[in-house]
Design an enzyme around this catalytic site. Structure first.
Site, mmCIF file in Angstrom:
data_model
loop_
_atom_site.group_PDB
_atom_site.id
_atom_site.type_symbol
_atom_site.label_atom_id
_atom_site.label_comp_id
_atom_site.label_asym_id
_atom_site.label_seq_id
_atom_site.Cartn_x
_atom_site.Cartn_y
_atom_site.Cartn_z
ATOM 1 N N GLY A 150 0.819 -1.203 0.000
ATOM 2 C CA GLY A 150 0.000 0.000 0.000
ATOM 3 C C GLY A 150 0.856 1.258 0.000
ATOM 4 N N CYS A 151 0.223 2.375 -0.314
ATOM 5 C CA CYS A 151 0.953 3.640 -0.450
ATOM 6 C C CYS A 151 1.460 4.136 0.909
ATOM 7 C CB CYS A 151 0.075 4.684 -1.115
ATOM 8 S SG CYS A 151 -1.553 4.894 -0.381
ATOM 9 N N TYR A 152 0.553 4.249 1.856
ATOM 10 C CA TYR A 152 0.976 4.641 3.198
ATOM 11 C C TYR A 152 2.013 3.660 3.737
ATOM 12 C CZ TYR A 152 -2.805 8.074 4.119
ATOM 13 O OH TYR A 152 -3.634 9.163 4.131
ATOM 14 N N THR A 153 1.772 2.401 3.447
ATOM 15 C CA THR A 153 2.615 1.354 3.993
ATOM 16 C C THR A 153 4.044 1.453 3.495
ATOM 17 O OG1 THR A 153 0.628 0.080 3.493
ATOM 18 C CG2 THR A 153 2.422 -1.062 4.560
ATOM 19 N N CYS A 155 5.644 3.945 2.412
ATOM 20 C CA CYS A 155 6.328 5.106 2.969
ATOM 21 C C CYS A 155 6.627 4.895 4.457
ATOM 22 C CB CYS A 155 5.464 6.340 2.755
ATOM 23 S SG CYS A 155 6.347 7.901 2.887
#
Lengths: 352, 352, 352, 352
Positions: A150-153, A155
């Site tokens: 995932g994107c948040y993940t 980062c």
């Protein structure tokens, strides 16, 4: 030429895959799957692709697609791929799944946080968590199924990974405060995503309940070889692209009570990232900004030590549609097919 | 490898040149000129270039630069190049000037609208106005000096050019209402360009007095073979990049009083643009949007006929830093050196 | 205390009515009509009203509402009020209609541009077009039905009105190029209004076909006492509030061929607006900006004469939700009830 | 009529004072101090005030001003007031200082964090820290000098205050992650505040070193009656107005190891804020958003308990120019003169 198909080609992540692959020298897209726009020209959905893509959108037929292509990207809602995946399909084609279906090893955790039943848990064990900088060695010609992070993940993990891995911080004190542009919310027509609702506004959402939490925790637990339970708080920022994470943790102290020096912590980062193509640990004193990575596959990382509180403040920035989704998916695909890892990803960040 | 130098490398247009040339296969930048940041690492000014450009900024020494490179890009204030250019320099190096110094053939017009004395008018006649789609044949290995068109100008001219050239519209009725993102105002630290002054705001400026007016008029006069005097009104829009022009003109009527049909006007556009790499005349009914060309060298154009008023409304959109500045400069350079016109410019527009 | 009801209280214009009336000394809202949110607390739809409005939303029952209140504001889709209005209702209550149902006197024009059948054309003649600065004398205690003007319309008409009225410009050459913030598109959940689609973008839409065109034409025709047919081109700007119009017309020349002077045209504006509370004709050389009127009921107007082309460029700015909708509706209500015209409208524009 | 003077009337906070006081029934501004714009009409600096304020800007003459007015607002850089304040001035006039000069009781702390010498430390003890909800009883007719709190500070303190005061959280674990719109950076012409640098971007700045840190710590130390040392990390958000803070702390556990319930923590907030005019503790599950308080003097607050980590996540939102600066200054002035605390502050938040 490697043949690729995309299911969910008209979402924002799907659109970004099309943009990136348009300049990839070894891959051609032969199937633009979009249930909402079947038989419509792809460029009529995304006019930026006018005169670049002439194909029409096709239905989301996974089985048929598996016959025609070498790799499938699924940029689809949670549960979609899990509901359709079969051994037969996996025997014919490689899949890079941009959804969360195969990211979490414990199916109970998946079902609890996502609130849906997992229809094909038998493939979870096989799936490789496609965070290239951490799991590169597992993403090979033999790999059939990649769970794209995932994107948040992406980062959140990459920003803390070296310090967790090396046991430099007390993981029980780790807090991730994340800020995201609005493309992460997808292209669905919902009131909270309207321009007038997002613009000139900032808010937290999904506080103590966001679905990326267990994904971050699982990966950092592997890194630290201990159970990691964190607070993760996402915020919606009035901009199109970009994720910034600000992470807080207590530094473990030396036996004499002193803190690690800046140079020592920097060395920990360098140990893992000095040779990474897409991770840039910034010069001392420079805070990551999402604008500096926009449109590219970079993650920019830096940290500050606060002697007063004994904490390290870690910061990371990436483009949620590139390194946080489509770019990382292409990076995974390159690894799957033995191509140079940065093929198609020589994207220079665009400023302003 | 062609060696390039940039003077004014740390302005927004200069930065865009660096971004584009970073992926150009035949050119390397050997001189990053920036008087404001001499001896500073280029990436310290633009952190997006961290780990991509390692060079330091140098002084703006045109004469020394002419010894070292094959082509110089000047992304400098009006009057800078005119004040320094000599026959000796031009004998050694090709120059693509992004300022207005050599765009206007009548030096009196230049001096009146820009309010400065032109210091080297002797080179005006030689300079080629680098609007590639119009003047391609004049941009060759023999050309020494290219006057790269302005951002508003490129968009305004290309949008109306075929109709003026073919005498389809009454040029005395031509009005150009233009809207620009804020990067066109440059990186100077001025109150009117502060975030809080631009954001959530739109205004006209330079009404009936903007410096791009005579440039548009001159080029359209050549096209129409008649004197063209227009109203040009720029507006500042709260976005980083992009120019949209909306142009109005009375269609000339057929002898029987009827208007040209949509198909006839479309054919006029196609006559000039059907084979152009970077001009996209959109499908009927689709209005250009700046977002669809962002980051690319495209100009998107379309038109609507209003039977009620007998006018044609022409619309054009481009990225002011690419086709409106650095992209077109690279396109000109490619022509100067006999390279494929789109080398380094295979930029796919980025959405969202 | 005058009792007011709002139908459509949870759209953006309805919400602005609630905001403005919250500080109105003579009026209280007793009915928050919103079919979508029946029985929900109003503040749960608009959290800005938390602790300010405690009422729940009610159904859109026009007949029942007419029994309970002195004035009804209808901030509803086209056709809604026309489908429900009866003589009985009008005999009980005053109505300020923010939709287009009664703005256009010729029902055929309404039906052609709006594409719907008008269900109660018998009330069109009675309705007063509520552009207060123009029709103030008709908005009185006897008036039952006010057609509140459109947002683009208010701005477009007021900007040109004095010059048309006094015959100073050639109306056949009048062109209105308009730019609007996104709240004008309403709160409907549609893809084109999503943050990522609007942000960092500008486009024209409804070219030569926007529904506000005949409304502008009709009112300017009354003013000029001649048929006015114009080009009106709206554009969508990435900001929440504000409309800016840029209008072009040929100045009529004096018998000796000269143009009117700046002072003469200024005098024409002053003749109509010098005493107007909400129209500000700016100092010479100052261009209107939407930011300077945000949140207020002002229209800011100015003009530039271009001697080169013989045209006057008129500019006007207002807040589309205030003077372009709810503010003007309150101004009309004040007139209907004999209150000071600016009661509740002492709104100071907010900057930045 | 109370006569007020403003020094620094043309900064953003000064401009907001002018906007708010324009509708204040008991106060009139008689001195618009602005060294940069002496003798210029105030509305020429802020066109929103055209036809509302006719005065010209005057020099920053504190001594002369003290003769003419009842209250002075200083919206000036750090050190300005400290350099000019005398007993004679204070004997004649009340001062509400929007700078940091008298906020911090320990002059050494001030000098260390601000890097300047304090020129009049003798007045620090007398100054009342004007956080009305906390120190209301000290802001009276006898008070001569009010240190108006900082924007980040007001939001950070009020969000955590009841929980610190009641000893509910472990203050050693308190972390404040703050996000601010750009008006907080002021109207100075600096490159980092240009539209193109801020727009489409988010970054942290002043990490572990921002000047509001000791101010928050001091006030929370008073509340908790213990030394509070925190991490405070501000971020710059691409919007004009608004501050959001997200605060993290470990909840102290009951003797049996359980956490306080939601109702218990809510009761703590209600104990301090239930009767506060400008503090709104939101309904359960609603996260504060800056947009919901824009233009008003409200602070919106809420919290979430995370059972998994034992932390409470507190959130607060305000408009940095109103409750974070000018609004709170007026609130303080109202207290100083015995006026209703909300006089002039009946500002309804504006949405969208």
């Amino acid at each position: 030429m490697i043949k690729a198909g995309i299911i969910g080609a008209t979402g924002y992540a799907g659109g970004e895959l099309v943009r990136i692959l348009a300049n990839h020298r070894e891959v051609g897209i032969v199937w633009y799957g979009s249930r909402s726009y079947i038989d419509k020209k792809y460029y009529q959905v995304y006019q930026n692709m006018f005169r670049i893509v002439e194909d029409v959108c096709k239905d989301d037929n996974l089985a048929e697609l598996a016959e025609q292509v070498d790799v499938i990207f699924t940029a689809t809602p949670q549960g979609f791929l899990a509901g359709l995946l079969t051994e037969e399909i996996l025997s014919k084609v490689k899949i890079v799944d941009l959804s969360a279906d195969y990211r979490i090893k414990d199916v109970n955790v998946y079902e609890k946080w996502y609130g849906i039943e997992h229809k094909s848990p038998q493939f979870i064990a096989e799936a490789v968590y496609g965070l290239c900088e951490v799991n590169r060695s597992q993403i090979t010609a033999q790999t059939r199924l990649v769970a794209n992070p995932g994107c948040y993940t992406t980062c959140s993990i990459l920003t803390a990974y070296p310090l967790v891995k090396e046991g430099v911080i007390d993981v029980d004190t780790l807090i991730v405060d994340a800020k995201s542009g609005t493309s992460g919310a997808g292209r669905g027509a919902k009131v909270p995503n309207l321009f007038c609702e997002v613009n000139e506004n900032i808010k937290a959402y999904g506080v103590a309940s966001h679905r990326h939490t267990p994904e971050i925790e699982e990966q950092l637990s592997y890194a630290g070889n201990c159970e990691v339970v964190i607070n993760f708080t996402p915020h919606l920022v009035p901009m199109n692209r970009g994720i910034l994470v600000t992470e807080y943790a207590k530094l473990k102290r030396n036996i004499d009570g002193t803190l690690l020096s800046w140079e020592e912590i920097r060395a920990v980062y360098d140990k893992y990232y000095a040779d990474e193509r897409f991770v840039r640990v910034l010069d001392k004193g420079i805070c990551p900004e999402t604008k500096w990575v926009e449109g590219s596959n970079y993650v920019d990382i830096n940290f500050v030590i606060d002697e007063r509180t004994g904490r390290v403040i870690m910061m990371g920035a990436l483009d949620n549609l590139v390194k946080g989704a489509a770019g990382q998916a292409v990076q995974n695909m390159n690894l799957l097919f033995g191509l140079p890892e940065d093929e198609g990803l020589e994207l220079v960040p665009c400023f302003p």
